[in-house]
Design an enzyme around this catalytic site. Structure first.
Site, PDB file in Angstrom:
ATOM      1  N   ASN A 173       0.847  -1.206   0.000  1.00  0.00           N
ATOM      2  CA  ASN A 173       0.000   0.000   0.000  1.00  0.00           C
ATOM      3  C   ASN A 173       0.879   1.251   0.000  1.00  0.00           C
ATOM      4  OD1 ASN A 173       0.540   0.791   2.881  1.00  0.00           O
ATOM      5  ND2 ASN A 173      -0.296  -1.252   3.190  1.00  0.00           N
TER       6      ASN A 173
ATOM      7  N   ASP B  64      -4.775  -9.377  13.184  1.00  0.00           N
ATOM      8  CA  ASP B  64      -4.804  -7.957  13.552  1.00  0.00           C
ATOM      9  C   ASP B  64      -3.865  -7.753  14.739  1.00  0.00           C
ATOM     10  OD1 ASP B  64      -5.542  -5.408  14.709  1.00  0.00           O
ATOM     11  OD2 ASP B  64      -7.256  -5.465  13.347  1.00  0.00           O
ATOM     12  N   ILE B  65      -2.748  -7.069  14.478  1.00  0.00           N
ATOM     13  CA  ILE B  65      -1.705  -6.917  15.508  1.00  0.00           C
ATOM     14  C   ILE B  65      -2.227  -6.072  16.672  1.00  0.00           C
ATOM     15  CG2 ILE B  65       0.682  -6.175  15.913  1.00  0.00           C
ATOM     16  CD1 ILE B  65       1.058  -6.346  12.809  1.00  0.00           C
TER      17      ILE B  65
ATOM     18  N   LYS C 234     -14.001   1.060  15.496  1.00  0.00           N
ATOM     19  CA  LYS C 234     -12.660   0.477  15.584  1.00  0.00           C
ATOM     20  C   LYS C 234     -12.142   0.546  17.021  1.00  0.00           C
ATOM     21  CE  LYS C 234     -11.044   0.707  11.450  1.00  0.00           C
ATOM     22  NZ  LYS C 234     -10.464   1.234  10.249  1.00  0.00           N
TER      23      LYS C 234
HETATM   24  O1  C5P Z   1      -8.975  -2.372  10.797  1.00  0.00           O
HETATM   25  P1  C5P Z   1      -8.013  -1.385  10.215  1.00  0.00           P
HETATM   26  O2  C5P Z   1      -6.921  -2.045   9.394  1.00  0.00           O
HETATM   27  O3  C5P Z   1      -8.635  -0.250   9.515  1.00  0.00           O
HETATM   28  O4  C5P Z   1      -7.315  -0.755  11.518  1.00  0.00           O
HETATM   29  C1  C5P Z   1      -6.268   0.131  11.447  1.00  0.00           C
HETATM   30  C2  C5P Z   1      -5.434   0.058  12.707  1.00  0.00           C
HETATM   31  O5  C5P Z   1      -5.164  -1.289  13.079  1.00  0.00           O
HETATM   32  C3  C5P Z   1      -4.092   0.698  12.526  1.00  0.00           C
HETATM   33  O6  C5P Z   1      -3.691   1.211  13.788  1.00  0.00           O
HETATM   34  C4  C5P Z   1      -3.218  -0.481  12.099  1.00  0.00           C
HETATM   35  O7  C5P Z   1      -1.848  -0.258  12.385  1.00  0.00           O
HETATM   36  C5  C5P Z   1      -3.790  -1.598  12.936  1.00  0.00           C
HETATM   37  N1  C5P Z   1      -3.713  -2.922  12.293  1.00  0.00           N
HETATM   38  C6  C5P Z   1      -2.890  -3.898  12.822  1.00  0.00           C
HETATM   39  N2  C5P Z   1      -2.845  -5.150  12.247  1.00  0.00           N
HETATM   40  C7  C5P Z   1      -3.576  -5.440  11.169  1.00  0.00           C
HETATM   41  C8  C5P Z   1      -4.419  -4.455  10.613  1.00  0.00           C
HETATM   42  C9  C5P Z   1      -4.465  -3.217  11.190  1.00  0.00           C
HETATM   43  O8  C5P Z   1      -2.184  -3.620  13.803  1.00  0.00           O
HETATM   44  N3  C5P Z   1      -3.491  -6.651  10.631  1.00  0.00           N
END
Ligand code: C5P
Length: 397
Positions: free
Chosen positions: A210, A306-307, A337
């Protein structure tokens, strides 16, 4: 130690014999890491040449409020926004009077009025002038207006008088500018920040990724270091140079970023998830380059972990801050969120605007918690980073 790394400093040079020391002040500011732009007043130009200041600052000297070539020379509003601090050294009695009365009849006074950054002045003049009731009253007014005064030294003056009014030493002036950025808001705190874009390999040549540049995460890292924190950065693909005072871990994929965060999260006080992590990765990475054919190519993708959510679920959870890059229903999506991921704050930005967000040097965000919503107006990511850390430490520490 005072540092001006990544700081933009405007040095205003006004009419005093001590203006001959201005190139040395420029150098001392640069030694601390600052980028310097000089504004020379008409009085200042009687004592030092524009060329000396241009050569030392490595930037065009600004001296005209009515410059028609604003694109080349930065208009006064742009200059005011650019600056992280404005230092006027030497500051003449006339400039002190202008600043105290809010005059805007030259470039320097206009930039000062148009700016919301810290202003420092280093007066330099004859001892009798400095001691005069008017100058002292003006200095009192400026102190009330939060201007920082770098006191002049006492000693033999250019005019032969002995007394208080000699410009402070350039090295001490530079240090005092550096000191205003040193805060202890996060001293003793450990902060882990993810930043940049993850890269999901398709085959040995191609990948999914991205537009994230890592600029916001890098600005947050600088702001945390400035505030005294010990910072660990886990970064994907970035196009910025990271602060070497941080511990830096480089990863590629979402899976590697997840693993690296989990390996380093114990003992962290704050986790800031600023990375643009891919939501999907390829199920199988092809060993060889996929050959071109006219048939439709179907990639099978699997969901990544999702970290941020995983860190929020830890029993020994640090304070967790996430980002929400949205294009529609901004606040509603960001609030969801905040709730769904279980984080303490979400920083919302509108990525549908082409003047902000991804790749851009500027951003405008909303700092959202369960109780509050604080708008941080459009500004450079560096300044925004500092503001976010300021709000974060006020709200949570
Ligand atoms: O759900 P979304 O991707 O929109 O959420 C964005 C937030 O979640 C950001 O802070 C991003 O760094 C974190 N994130 C994450 N791991 C993922 C996807 C998003 O830590 N796999």
């Amino acid at each position: 130690m005072a540092s001006l790394t990544n700081k933009n400093i405007i040095l205003g040079v006004s009419g005093s014999i001590a203006a001959y020391k201005a190139p040395d002040i420029v150098r001392r500011l640069q030694d601390l890491g600052a980028e310097v732009r000089v504004i020379l007043t008409q009085g200042g130009s009687q004592f030092i040449t524009e060329l000396s200041l241009q050569v030392t600052s490595r930037n065009k000297v600004h001296d005209n409020l009515w410059d028609k070539e604003v694109e080349l020379s930065m208009g006064h509003i742009e200059l005011a926004k650019w600056a992280d601090a404005i230092l006027i050294a030497p500051t003449s009695a006339n400039t002190i009077a202008n600043l105290a009365s809010g005059k805007a009849d030259d470039l320097l006074s206009s930039v000062v009025l148009a700016s919301d950054c810290p202003i420092l002045i280093a007066p330099a003049m004859n001892q009798q002038m400095y001691a005069s009731a008017s100058v002292q009253a003006n200095l009192k007014t400026l102190t009330k207006h939060q201007t920082l005064i770098i006191a002049p030294e006492s000693g033999k003056q250019a005019c032969g008088d002995i007394g208080e009014g000699r410009l402070a030493q350039p090295i001490d002036i530079a240090k005092q500018v550096g000191n205003i950025f040193q805060t202890t808001k996060l001293s003793g705190k450990k902060v882990l920040i993810t930043l940049g874009a993850t890269i999901e390999a398709i085959d040995p040549v191609r990948y999914l990724s991205n537009h994230s540049s890592g600029k916001m995460g890098s600005a947050l890292s600088d702001a945390c270091i400035e505030a005294g924190a010990q910072v660990t950065l886990v970064h994907g693909n970035i196009s910025v140079i990271l602060n070497q005072k941080a511990q830096i871990i480089s990863v590629m994929s979402a899976r590697e970023m997840y693993q690296s965060v989990m390996d380093n999260i114990a003992g962290q006080d704050i986790f800031i998830a600023c990375a643009a992590v891919s939501d999907y990765s390829t199920k199988n990475i092809e060993k060889n380059k996929i050959k071109k054919s006219e048939k439709t190519l179907i990639l099978e993708l699997t969901f990544t972990k999702d970290i941020l959510q995983a860190v929020c679920k830890l029993t020994q959870k640090p304070l967790c801050i996430g980002f929400a890059a949205e294009t529609q229903n901004l606040v509603e999506n960001a609030q969801n969120k905040l709730k769904n991921k279980g984080c303490d704050a979400i920083i919302l930005n509108d990525v549908s605007r082409c003047d902000l967000g991804f790749k851009s040097d500027e951003n405008e965000v909303l700092f959202l918690t369960q109780e509050n919503s604080i708008k941080i107006e459009k500004n450079s990511k560096q300044k925004l980073g500092r503001k976010i850390i300021e709000i974060l430490s006020e709200q949570f520490f």
